[in-house]
Write a protein that holds these residues in place. Structure first.
Motif, PDB file in Angstrom:
ATOM      1  N   GLY A  57     -14.326  19.579  50.108  1.00  0.00           N
ATOM      2  CA  GLY A  57     -15.694  19.354  50.567  1.00  0.00           C
ATOM      3  C   GLY A  57     -16.403  20.650  50.901  1.00  0.00           C
ATOM      4  O   GLY A  57     -15.780  21.639  51.287  1.00  0.00           O
ATOM      5  N   PHE A  58     -17.735  20.607  50.764  1.00  0.00           N
ATOM      6  CA  PHE A  58     -18.553  21.810  50.925  1.00  0.00           C
ATOM      7  C   PHE A  58     -19.713  21.565  51.882  1.00  0.00           C
ATOM      8  O   PHE A  58     -20.321  20.493  51.885  1.00  0.00           O
ATOM      9  CB  PHE A  58     -19.147  22.229  49.575  1.00  0.00           C
ATOM     10  CG  PHE A  58     -18.130  22.479  48.510  1.00  0.00           C
ATOM     11  CD1 PHE A  58     -17.576  23.749  48.339  1.00  0.00           C
ATOM     12  CD2 PHE A  58     -17.704  21.453  47.671  1.00  0.00           C
ATOM     13  CE1 PHE A  58     -16.636  23.978  47.349  1.00  0.00           C
ATOM     14  CE2 PHE A  58     -16.763  21.677  46.675  1.00  0.00           C
ATOM     15  CZ  PHE A  58     -16.221  22.945  46.520  1.00  0.00           C
ATOM     16  N   ASP A  59     -20.049  22.592  52.648  1.00  0.00           N
ATOM     17  CA  ASP A  59     -21.315  22.616  53.362  1.00  0.00           C
ATOM     18  C   ASP A  59     -22.409  22.921  52.349  1.00  0.00           C
ATOM     19  O   ASP A  59     -22.226  23.752  51.449  1.00  0.00           O
ATOM     20  CB  ASP A  59     -21.318  23.705  54.437  1.00  0.00           C
ATOM     21  CG  ASP A  59     -20.520  23.331  55.673  1.00  0.00           C
ATOM     22  OD1 ASP A  59     -19.878  22.266  55.679  1.00  0.00           O
ATOM     23  OD2 ASP A  59     -20.541  24.124  56.639  1.00  0.00           O
ATOM     24  N   ASN A  60     -23.544  22.243  52.509  1.00  0.00           N
ATOM     25  CA  ASN A  60     -24.661  22.459  51.597  1.00  0.00           C
ATOM     26  C   ASN A  60     -25.947  22.184  52.377  1.00  0.00           C
ATOM     27  O   ASN A  60     -26.225  21.044  52.748  1.00  0.00           O
ATOM     28  CB  ASN A  60     -24.539  21.525  50.389  1.00  0.00           C
ATOM     29  CG  ASN A  60     -25.575  21.804  49.321  1.00  0.00           C
ATOM     30  OD1 ASN A  60     -26.750  21.986  49.605  1.00  0.00           O
ATOM     31  ND2 ASN A  60     -25.143  21.818  48.077  1.00  0.00           N
ATOM     32  N   ALA A  61     -26.704  23.234  52.667  1.00  0.00           N
ATOM     33  CA  ALA A  61     -27.889  23.122  53.506  1.00  0.00           C
ATOM     34  C   ALA A  61     -29.060  22.449  52.800  1.00  0.00           C
ATOM     35  O   ALA A  61     -30.017  22.039  53.453  1.00  0.00           O
ATOM     36  CB  ALA A  61     -28.313  24.506  53.988  1.00  0.00           C
ATOM     37  N   VAL A  62     -29.000  22.314  51.476  1.00  0.00           N
ATOM     38  CA  VAL A  62     -30.105  21.733  50.710  1.00  0.00           C
ATOM     39  C   VAL A  62     -29.801  20.300  50.282  1.00  0.00           C
ATOM     40  O   VAL A  62     -30.598  19.386  50.513  1.00  0.00           O
ATOM     41  CB  VAL A  62     -30.418  22.601  49.467  1.00  0.00           C
ATOM     42  CG1 VAL A  62     -31.525  21.961  48.633  1.00  0.00           C
ATOM     43  CG2 VAL A  62     -30.803  24.011  49.892  1.00  0.00           C
ATOM     44  N   ASP A  63     -28.647  20.092  49.660  1.00  0.00           N
ATOM     45  CA  ASP A  63     -28.300  18.785  49.107  1.00  0.00           C
ATOM     46  C   ASP A  63     -27.529  17.908  50.091  1.00  0.00           C
ATOM     47  O   ASP A  63     -27.269  16.743  49.796  1.00  0.00           O
ATOM     48  CB  ASP A  63     -27.446  18.958  47.844  1.00  0.00           C
ATOM     49  CG  ASP A  63     -28.117  19.849  46.822  1.00  0.00           C
ATOM     50  OD1 ASP A  63     -29.346  19.723  46.644  1.00  0.00           O
ATOM     51  OD2 ASP A  63     -27.431  20.687  46.215  1.00  0.00           O
ATOM     52  N   GLY A  64     -27.122  18.446  51.226  1.00  0.00           N
ATOM     53  CA  GLY A  64     -26.228  17.733  52.140  1.00  0.00           C
ATOM     54  C   GLY A  64     -24.783  17.985  51.731  1.00  0.00           C
ATOM     55  O   GLY A  64     -24.494  18.469  50.634  1.00  0.00           O
ATOM     56  N   VAL A  65     -23.856  17.670  52.629  1.00  0.00           N
ATOM     57  CA  VAL A  65     -22.441  17.920  52.352  1.00  0.00           C
ATOM     58  C   VAL A  65     -22.016  17.226  51.063  1.00  0.00           C
ATOM     59  O   VAL A  65     -22.526  16.164  50.710  1.00  0.00           O
ATOM     60  CB  VAL A  65     -21.546  17.460  53.527  1.00  0.00           C
ATOM     61  CG1 VAL A  65     -21.838  18.269  54.771  1.00  0.00           C
ATOM     62  CG2 VAL A  65     -21.691  15.966  53.792  1.00  0.00           C
ATOM     63  N   VAL A  66     -21.088  17.870  50.357  1.00  0.00           N
ATOM     64  CA  VAL A  66     -20.620  17.364  49.061  1.00  0.00           C
ATOM     65  C   VAL A  66     -19.097  17.301  49.103  1.00  0.00           C
ATOM     66  O   VAL A  66     -18.443  18.309  49.389  1.00  0.00           O
ATOM     67  CB  VAL A  66     -21.075  18.274  47.904  1.00  0.00           C
ATOM     68  CG1 VAL A  66     -20.575  17.734  46.577  1.00  0.00           C
ATOM     69  CG2 VAL A  66     -22.590  18.416  47.888  1.00  0.00           C
ATOM     70  N   ILE A  67     -18.538  16.114  48.829  1.00  0.00           N
ATOM     71  CA  ILE A  67     -17.084  15.930  48.832  1.00  0.00           C
ATOM     72  C   ILE A  67     -16.650  15.292  47.513  1.00  0.00           C
ATOM     73  O   ILE A  67     -17.235  14.301  47.064  1.00  0.00           O
ATOM     74  CB  ILE A  67     -16.628  15.022  50.002  1.00  0.00           C
ATOM     75  CG1 ILE A  67     -17.011  15.648  51.346  1.00  0.00           C
ATOM     76  CG2 ILE A  67     -15.121  14.781  49.944  1.00  0.00           C
ATOM     77  CD1 ILE A  67     -16.703  14.763  52.541  1.00  0.00           C
ATOM     78  N   TYR A  68     -15.623  15.887  46.897  1.00  0.00           N
ATOM     79  CA  TYR A  68     -15.012  15.331  45.699  1.00  0.00           C
ATOM     80  C   TYR A  68     -13.523  15.109  45.974  1.00  0.00           C
ATOM     81  O   TYR A  68     -12.957  15.693  46.898  1.00  0.00           O
ATOM     82  CB  TYR A  68     -15.164  16.283  44.504  1.00  0.00           C
ATOM     83  CG  TYR A  68     -16.589  16.502  44.065  1.00  0.00           C
ATOM     84  CD1 TYR A  68     -17.324  15.486  43.469  1.00  0.00           C
ATOM     85  CD2 TYR A  68     -17.195  17.741  44.227  1.00  0.00           C
ATOM     86  CE1 TYR A  68     -18.629  15.683  43.060  1.00  0.00           C
ATOM     87  CE2 TYR A  68     -18.505  17.954  43.818  1.00  0.00           C
ATOM     88  CZ  TYR A  68     -19.215  16.922  43.234  1.00  0.00           C
ATOM     89  OH  TYR A  68     -20.515  17.126  42.826  1.00  0.00           O
ATOM     90  N   ARG A  69     -12.913  14.271  45.130  1.00  0.00           N
ATOM     91  CA  ARG A  69     -11.475  14.060  45.266  1.00  0.00           C
ATOM     92  C   ARG A  69     -10.828  13.974  43.889  1.00  0.00           C
ATOM     93  O   ARG A  69     -11.482  13.673  42.889  1.00  0.00           O
ATOM     94  CB  ARG A  69     -11.166  12.796  46.060  1.00  0.00           C
ATOM     95  CG  ARG A  69     -11.498  11.505  45.349  1.00  0.00           C
ATOM     96  CD  ARG A  69     -11.082  10.304  46.169  1.00  0.00           C
ATOM     97  NE  ARG A  69     -11.571   9.061  45.586  1.00  0.00           N
ATOM     98  CZ  ARG A  69     -11.444   7.877  46.154  1.00  0.00           C
ATOM     99  NH1 ARG A  69     -10.848   7.773  47.322  1.00  0.00           N
ATOM    100  NH2 ARG A  69     -11.913   6.801  45.568  1.00  0.00           N
ATOM    101  N   SER A  70      -9.518  14.239  43.884  1.00  0.00           N
ATOM    102  CA  SER A  70      -8.759  14.154  42.644  1.00  0.00           C
ATOM    103  C   SER A  70      -7.478  13.374  42.888  1.00  0.00           C
ATOM    104  O   SER A  70      -6.763  13.632  43.856  1.00  0.00           O
ATOM    105  CB  SER A  70      -8.408  15.547  42.122  1.00  0.00           C
ATOM    106  OG  SER A  70      -7.615  15.439  40.956  1.00  0.00           O
ATOM    107  N   ALA A  71      -7.196  12.432  41.981  1.00  0.00           N
ATOM    108  CA  ALA A  71      -5.929  11.701  42.006  1.00  0.00           C
ATOM    109  C   ALA A  71      -5.026  12.183  40.878  1.00  0.00           C
ATOM    110  O   ALA A  71      -3.950  11.626  40.662  1.00  0.00           O
ATOM    111  CB  ALA A  71      -6.177  10.197  41.885  1.00  0.00           C
ATOM    112  N   VAL A  72      -5.467  13.233  40.149  1.00  0.00           N
ATOM    113  CA  VAL A  72      -4.660  13.827  39.086  1.00  0.00           C
ATOM    114  C   VAL A  72      -3.466  14.517  39.727  1.00  0.00           C
ATOM    115  O   VAL A  72      -3.592  15.155  40.773  1.00  0.00           O
ATOM    116  CB  VAL A  72      -5.507  14.817  38.266  1.00  0.00           C
ATOM    117  CG1 VAL A  72      -4.666  15.556  37.249  1.00  0.00           C
ATOM    118  CG2 VAL A  72      -6.658  14.090  37.585  1.00  0.00           C
TER     119      VAL A  72
END
Length: 200
Positions: free
Chosen positions: A113-128
């Motif tokens: 997950g990332f801090d992002n002052a413009v788009d809002g926080v962004v979280i991705y996940r991987s099950a690979v």
């Protein structure tokens, strides 16, 4: 023996530093670490932006003291590198993902997950089993993180991008076969904090 990554992408960037002696926030930290499917993952915040690294111990097995079981300096590989912009960073092609503030294994997934002052926080996940590229991560509705317009889980900023711009210190809890990821979000110091839960 030093295990600091020797890869050129690592050497080309300078790790983030802070003068704070207390009240550290996730965005102040240069390092985050998680173990997923037997591999060590390292999130690194640099002065240029975030990087995501994985240790593959079998890459360098000699000469001694290097071994096939240990993380040696040459065993680290940059993963989920940008396809656009700075290819030595792991921002999922969004230069506004300025700090990697969440790295956690929960259930059968690796979360970043990332801090992002413009788009809002962004979280991705991987099950690979061994994620390598941006396409090994998914976002909202299961979209591939490498595809254009793929928002993070729950939507960027969890649907409130102007309010939820920074991630707090996340925690994972296991209850039987279920894994729960608890993620605090806010707009920074002095703003209200909300807590979200993801079940795997």
């Amino acid at each position: 023996m030093s295990i600091t990554p020797s890869a050129p992408e690592y050497q080309a960037k300078q790790s983030l530093t802070t003068d704070k002696a207390m009240d550290l926030e996730p965005s102040d930290r240069a390092w985050r670490m998680a173990v997923f499917n037997g591999h060590v993952y390292l999130g690194r915040n640099t002065t240029a932006g975030p990087q995501l690294w994985r240790c593959d111990p079998e890459r360098v097995s000699g000469p001694s003291p290097a071994s096939v079981q240990d993380c040696d300096a040459g065993d680290w590989v940059l993963i989920a590198a940008n396809g656009q912009g700075d290819g030595q960073l792991s921002q999922f092609d969004n230069p506004r993902n300025t700090r990697l503030t969440l790295l956690a294994a929960n259930g059968g997934s690796l979360y970043v997950g990332f801090d992002n002052a413009v788009d809002g926080v962004v979280i991705y996940r991987s099950a690979v089993e061994v994620p390598t590229s941006r396409s090994d991560f998914t976002g909202r509705g299961g979209c591939l993180a490498a595809s254009t317009g793929c928002a993070g889980l729950g939507g960027n900023g969890f649907g409130q991008p102007s309010v939820h711009t920074r991630l707090g210190e996340a925690a994972t809890v296991t209850d039987g076969e279920l894994g729960f990821l608890y993620v605090p979000v806010s707009g920074g110091p002095g703003t209200p904090v909300r807590l979200y839960r993801q079940r795997d």
